[in-house]
Design a protein around this motif. Structure first.
Motif, PDB file in Angstrom:
ATOM      1  N   UNK A 114       0.095 -24.106  -2.311  1.00  0.00           N
ATOM      2  CA  UNK A 114      -0.984 -25.074  -2.467  1.00  0.00           C
ATOM      3  C   UNK A 114      -2.133 -24.430  -3.239  1.00  0.00           C
ATOM      4  N   UNK A 115      -3.004 -25.232  -3.842  1.00  0.00           N
ATOM      5  CA  UNK A 115      -4.166 -24.664  -4.515  1.00  0.00           C
ATOM      6  C   UNK A 115      -4.904 -23.702  -3.576  1.00  0.00           C
ATOM      7  N   UNK A 116      -5.214 -22.526  -4.086  1.00  0.00           N
ATOM      8  CA  UNK A 116      -5.865 -21.502  -3.274  1.00  0.00           C
ATOM      9  C   UNK A 116      -4.917 -20.747  -2.359  1.00  0.00           C
ATOM     10  N   UNK A 117      -3.610 -21.021  -2.459  1.00  0.00           N
ATOM     11  CA  UNK A 117      -2.623 -20.411  -1.571  1.00  0.00           C
ATOM     12  C   UNK A 117      -2.389 -18.939  -1.843  1.00  0.00           C
ATOM     13  N   UNK A 118      -1.866 -18.268  -0.815  1.00  0.00           N
ATOM     14  CA  UNK A 118      -1.619 -16.829  -0.870  1.00  0.00           C
ATOM     15  C   UNK A 118      -0.272 -16.524  -0.246  1.00  0.00           C
ATOM     16  N   UNK A 119       0.536 -15.706  -0.899  1.00  0.00           N
ATOM     17  CA  UNK A 119       1.681 -15.059  -0.262  1.00  0.00           C
ATOM     18  C   UNK A 119       1.213 -13.631  -0.040  1.00  0.00           C
ATOM     19  N   UNK A 120       0.943 -13.287   1.202  1.00  0.00           N
ATOM     20  CA  UNK A 120       0.363 -11.990   1.539  1.00  0.00           C
ATOM     21  C   UNK A 120       1.274 -10.829   1.182  1.00  0.00           C
ATOM     22  N   UNK A 121       0.677  -9.642   1.125  1.00  0.00           N
ATOM     23  CA  UNK A 121       1.433  -8.453   0.722  1.00  0.00           C
ATOM     24  C   UNK A 121       2.611  -8.198   1.657  1.00  0.00           C
ATOM     25  N   UNK A 122       3.765  -7.959   1.043  1.00  0.00           N
ATOM     26  CA  UNK A 122       4.993  -7.650   1.766  1.00  0.00           C
ATOM     27  C   UNK A 122       5.928  -6.913   0.816  1.00  0.00           C
ATOM     28  N   UNK A 123       6.873  -6.144   1.342  1.00  0.00           N
ATOM     29  CA  UNK A 123       7.807  -5.429   0.463  1.00  0.00           C
ATOM     30  C   UNK A 123       8.930  -6.349  -0.008  1.00  0.00           C
ATOM     31  N   UNK A 124       9.374  -6.160  -1.236  1.00  0.00           N
ATOM     32  CA  UNK A 124      10.529  -6.900  -1.745  1.00  0.00           C
ATOM     33  C   UNK A 124      11.774  -6.426  -0.997  1.00  0.00           C
ATOM     34  N   UNK A 125      12.567  -7.375  -0.512  1.00  0.00           N
ATOM     35  CA  UNK A 125      13.782  -7.034   0.232  1.00  0.00           C
ATOM     36  C   UNK A 125      14.816  -6.404  -0.690  1.00  0.00           C
ATOM     37  N   UNK A 126      14.967  -6.979  -1.874  1.00  0.00           N
ATOM     38  CA  UNK A 126      15.844  -6.455  -2.923  1.00  0.00           C
ATOM     39  C   UNK A 126      15.085  -6.609  -4.222  1.00  0.00           C
ATOM     40  N   UNK A 127      15.745  -6.422  -5.356  1.00  0.00           N
ATOM     41  CA  UNK A 127      15.061  -6.720  -6.621  1.00  0.00           C
ATOM     42  C   UNK A 127      14.684  -8.194  -6.595  1.00  0.00           C
ATOM     43  N   UNK A 128      13.476  -8.515  -6.992  1.00  0.00           N
ATOM     44  CA  UNK A 128      12.971  -9.875  -6.865  1.00  0.00           C
ATOM     45  C   UNK A 128      12.320 -10.326  -8.168  1.00  0.00           C
ATOM     46  N   UNK A 129      12.649 -11.562  -8.564  1.00  0.00           N
ATOM     47  CA  UNK A 129      12.073 -12.172  -9.763  1.00  0.00           C
ATOM     48  C   UNK A 129      11.372 -13.462  -9.340  1.00  0.00           C
ATOM     49  N   UNK A 130      10.117 -13.616  -9.734  1.00  0.00           N
ATOM     50  CA  UNK A 130       9.387 -14.869  -9.551  1.00  0.00           C
ATOM     51  C   UNK A 130       9.215 -15.501 -10.916  1.00  0.00           C
TER      52      UNK A 130
END
Length: 106
Positions: free
Chosen positions: A28-44
């Motif tokens: 959502x506008x202003x949303x955050x996915x907080x800091x966390x480690x990538x489980x495997x190689x990750x592409x956004x």
């Protein structure tokens, strides 16, 4: 979802295999996915909206539609959005070619 201090975050699985999976993410506008480690190689991959991402170096990088970020296994990362975000995340056992845009190249 509010794990890792995340706000305005929704995720839904589109396909899962033993090696990797694909999910759609919405912030959502202003949303955050907080800091966390990538489980495997990750592409956004940003489909619509905007994202600001960080990785291990904690340097913010702005992404728009058609742009992507890649994180290595275990790499801490965050994603935020000012106006909202629709994107795809692929994570798991992924081989990336050194050429921009090439995934699982021969």
């Amino acid at each position: 979802m509010e794990a890792n201090s995340s706000t305005g975050f929704a995720v839904g699985a589109l396909g899962i295999t033993a090696e990797a999976h694909l999910v759609v993410v919405r912030l959502a506008p202003g949303g955050v996915i907080g800091q966390h480690p990538a489980v495997g190689r990750q592409i956004l991959l940003v489909v619509d909206g905007d994202a600001t991402v960080t990785g291990a170096d904690d340097a913010p990088r702005a992404l728009g539609p058609g742009e992507a970020a890649v994180w290595e296994p275990g790499e801490p990362h965050t994603t935020t959005t000012e106006h909202g975000l629709l994107g795809f995340v692929v994570e798991g056992d992924l081989d990336l070619d050194t050429r921009p845009g090439a995934v699982d190249a021969p």
